[in-house]
Design a protein around this motif. Sequence first.
Motif, short mmCIF file in Angstrom:
data_model
loop_
_atom_site.label_atom_id
_atom_site.label_comp_id
_atom_site.label_asym_id
_atom_site.label_seq_id
_atom_site.Cartn_x
_atom_site.Cartn_y
_atom_site.Cartn_z
N ALA A 99 -45.70 48.32 -21.33
CA ALA A 99 -45.25 47.34 -20.36
C ALA A 99 -46.35 46.45 -19.75
O ALA A 99 -46.15 45.51 -19.11
N LEU A 100 -47.56 46.84 -20.19
CA LEU A 100 -48.61 46.23 -19.66
C LEU A 100 -49.15 45.19 -20.52
O LEU A 100 -49.18 45.15 -21.67
N GLN A 101 -49.53 43.95 -19.86
CA GLN A 101 -49.83 42.72 -20.65
C GLN A 101 -51.63 42.84 -20.67
O GLN A 101 -52.20 43.39 -19.56
N PRO A 102 -52.32 42.13 -21.56
CA PRO A 102 -53.54 41.91 -21.50
C PRO A 102 -54.19 41.34 -20.19
O PRO A 102 -53.77 40.16 -20.09
N LEU A 103 -55.02 41.75 -19.51
CA LEU A 103 -55.92 41.00 -18.26
C LEU A 103 -57.29 40.97 -18.68
O LEU A 103 -57.78 41.78 -19.39
N ARG A 104 -57.72 39.95 -18.25
CA ARG A 104 -59.27 39.38 -18.59
C ARG A 104 -59.87 39.18 -16.84
O ARG A 104 -59.27 38.43 -16.19
N ILE A 105 -61.04 39.62 -16.66
CA ILE A 105 -61.88 39.15 -15.64
C ILE A 105 -62.79 38.04 -16.11
O ILE A 105 -63.77 38.58 -17.18
N ARG A 106 -62.96 37.06 -15.51
CA ARG A 106 -63.97 36.03 -15.80
C ARG A 106 -64.95 35.83 -14.56
O ARG A 106 -64.49 35.84 -13.67
N PHE A 107 -66.07 35.55 -15.01
CA PHE A 107 -67.23 35.33 -14.17
C PHE A 107 -67.85 34.20 -14.30
O PHE A 107 -68.32 33.46 -15.51
N ASP A 108 -68.38 33.59 -13.07
CA ASP A 108 -69.52 32.53 -12.83
C ASP A 108 -70.41 32.79 -12.03
O ASP A 108 -70.35 32.76 -10.93
N PRO A 109 -71.49 33.39 -12.50
CA PRO A 109 -72.60 34.05 -11.98
C PRO A 109 -73.37 33.15 -11.18
O PRO A 109 -73.49 31.96 -11.70
N GLY A 110 -73.83 33.34 -9.77
CA GLY A 110 -74.61 32.33 -9.08
C GLY A 110 -75.52 33.07 -8.33
O GLY A 110 -75.56 34.34 -8.22
N SER A 111 -76.51 32.43 -7.85
CA SER A 111 -77.40 32.85 -7.00
C SER A 111 -76.87 33.50 -5.56
O SER A 111 -77.49 34.62 -4.99
N LYS A 112 -76.12 32.74 -5.05
CA LYS A 112 -75.65 32.89 -3.86
C LYS A 112 -74.05 33.07 -3.94
O LYS A 112 -73.91 34.00 -2.95
N VAL A 113 -73.26 32.82 -4.83
CA VAL A 113 -72.00 32.84 -4.79
C VAL A 113 -71.73 33.49 -6.38
O VAL A 113 -72.03 32.37 -7.05
N THR A 114 -70.76 34.39 -6.50
CA THR A 114 -70.34 34.50 -8.02
C THR A 114 -68.84 34.45 -7.81
O THR A 114 -68.32 34.91 -7.13
N GLY A 115 -68.19 33.63 -8.72
CA GLY A 115 -66.92 33.22 -8.97
C GLY A 115 -66.34 34.32 -9.84
O GLY A 115 -66.98 34.65 -10.92
N VAL A 116 -65.28 34.89 -9.26
CA VAL A 116 -64.39 36.09 -10.04
C VAL A 116 -63.09 35.44 -10.07
O VAL A 116 -62.61 35.28 -9.31
N ALA A 117 -62.47 35.84 -11.42
CA ALA A 117 -61.08 35.19 -11.77
C ALA A 117 -60.44 36.38 -12.66
O ALA A 117 -60.77 36.80 -13.52
N ALA B 97 -64.95 30.06 -12.63
CA ALA B 97 -64.78 31.36 -13.42
C ALA B 97 -63.46 31.25 -14.21
O ALA B 97 -63.47 31.89 -15.39
N VAL B 98 -62.54 30.68 -13.81
CA VAL B 98 -61.15 30.56 -14.60
C VAL B 98 -61.76 29.77 -15.81
O VAL B 98 -61.24 30.10 -16.85
N CYS B 99 -62.60 28.58 -15.80
CA CYS B 99 -62.95 27.91 -16.96
C CYS B 99 -63.88 28.47 -17.99
O CYS B 99 -64.25 27.94 -19.01
N VAL B 100 -64.34 29.56 -17.91
CA VAL B 100 -65.38 30.12 -18.73
C VAL B 100 -64.98 30.76 -19.90
O VAL B 100 -63.62 31.41 -19.87
N GLY B 101 -65.43 30.31 -20.93
CA GLY B 101 -65.14 30.80 -22.11
C GLY B 101 -63.81 29.94 -22.94
O GLY B 101 -63.90 28.58 -22.45
N GLN B 102 -63.19 30.60 -23.86
CA GLN B 102 -62.38 29.47 -24.83
C GLN B 102 -60.91 29.29 -23.95
O GLN B 102 -60.33 30.43 -23.22
N VAL B 103 -60.42 28.20 -23.34
CA VAL B 103 -59.28 28.19 -22.50
C VAL B 103 -58.52 26.87 -23.40
O VAL B 103 -59.14 25.81 -23.18
N GLU B 104 -57.29 27.12 -23.32
CA GLU B 104 -56.48 25.84 -24.00
C GLU B 104 -55.68 25.36 -23.04
O GLU B 104 -55.28 24.06 -23.02
N ALA B 105 -55.04 26.19 -21.96
CA ALA B 105 -54.23 25.73 -21.24
C ALA B 105 -54.35 26.69 -20.00
O ALA B 105 -54.58 27.95 -19.93
N ILE B 106 -54.23 25.95 -18.77
CA ILE B 106 -54.41 27.01 -17.51
C ILE B 106 -53.14 26.69 -16.66
O ILE B 106 -52.58 25.60 -16.31
#
Length: 462
Positions: A51-69, A315-324
């Motif tokens: 029943a588990l669906q594929p989940l992915r963690i996306r990162f936007d590394p930064g020097s002061k703040v790192t975005g994680v989605a 971070a959400v927009c990192v990589g291949q994204v067709e729809a959000i």
Amino acid sequence: MSAFVLDRSGRPLMPCSEKRARLLLARGRARVHRVMPFVIRLADRMADSSALQPLRIRFDPGSKVTGVALVREAGSGIAVINLFELIHRGRQISEALTARKSFRRRRRGANLRYRSPRFLNRRRPEGWLPPSLRHRVDTTMAWVQRIRRWAPIRALSSELVRFDLQQLENPEISGVGYQRGTLAGYAIREYLLEKWKRTCIYCDAKGRPLQIEHLTSRARCGSNRVGNLGLACSDCNQEKGALDVRAYVKDPKRLARILATASQPLRDAAAVNATRWALIDALRATGLPLELASGGRTKFNRISHGLPKTHALDAVCVGQVEAIAGWERPSLSVEASGRGSYQRTRLTRHGFPRGYLMRHKRVQGFQTGDRVRADVPNGKKAGIHVGRVAVRATGSFNIQTASAVVQGISHRHCRLIQRGDGYAYSLQSVDSYRQGDAGVWRAAHAALSLPGLEPGVSRAFG
């Protein structure tokens, strides 16, 4: 935010909505496992891998703040589940180590010559990073492991940020002195947008397309070095023309602020450069499939889908994204605050001890960094205060809420919510994403209709 769900044995299940989590708790089918971030543990169910669906963690590394989605891959698009912003404390670590070094130097020179000399003959291991930079990698990886304990993660995505410091400092460099390859215009524009806080340096305008501005114009022999570049709206840029910034800006305070900001060293870019491969190697060591993407792809995805500019949404927009879908949700701000210090005295400006600090960390069962709820029945501070507590030996505590610091709260009114884990948590409201950005998104969507705009091509939008 979505609630993380664990089965009866502690294995991760698919996250659920806040409403479903409240129903499970009210019916006695679940227990609260953790408050921030919110995690529940089911009392009557084991994990079902089918029943588990594929989940992915996306990162936007930064020097002061790192975005994680945390996103769920659904068909050709993705659905956002949770957003995080990790606020690093690399600068505080660097300053603390510098202060410690000066204190030790004073002690060695103040009639303490019996200390045996120690020579600098120790070798640093391969891949060594200064503690202020290693902290960025360790904090990010610590939250990767946390999220993997709470959710069934199947893959990772990260932005591979690269700033060419040679080209930023001297765009005309060439030949033997140029060793790191060419720099895309994206890096310069993005660096300036972050450096000047996406505002016009002359009129403080926000939410408008910004242009790269030469403080000393090219007509007056100004260079393309990043220290001579700023951001200005079209009106201010045309009005300034070929004038020097010292002749155009009449306000002395604004002029001093512009010149001071322009001459700042490239610390953030250097920090990102130094840690990017260490972070990538650490992510690869997890054994999960890793997707790497450029910053140009991230910006193209963000503009094409009309998302505001935040670290978590980047971070959400990192990589291949067709729809959000589902991005309009608050993000959890996770600030690295540390677990205290070993220092037992305050120091004067000359480095001599002054006074004494508490010898015990806990007071009346509370410790600095714990998340508490204070129900004050009466007085000037009457009300409910929820936040991070700072203890005192007298039993009168300070509580850091999302908006302010409430001082002088008695320990009798406090109730423990969650023990301190070295981080301070607060929710960033989604309402701030929608305020004052309509002009930016209209300009962004208009630019997308221009011919030749492909992923990786940068536009200087605010």
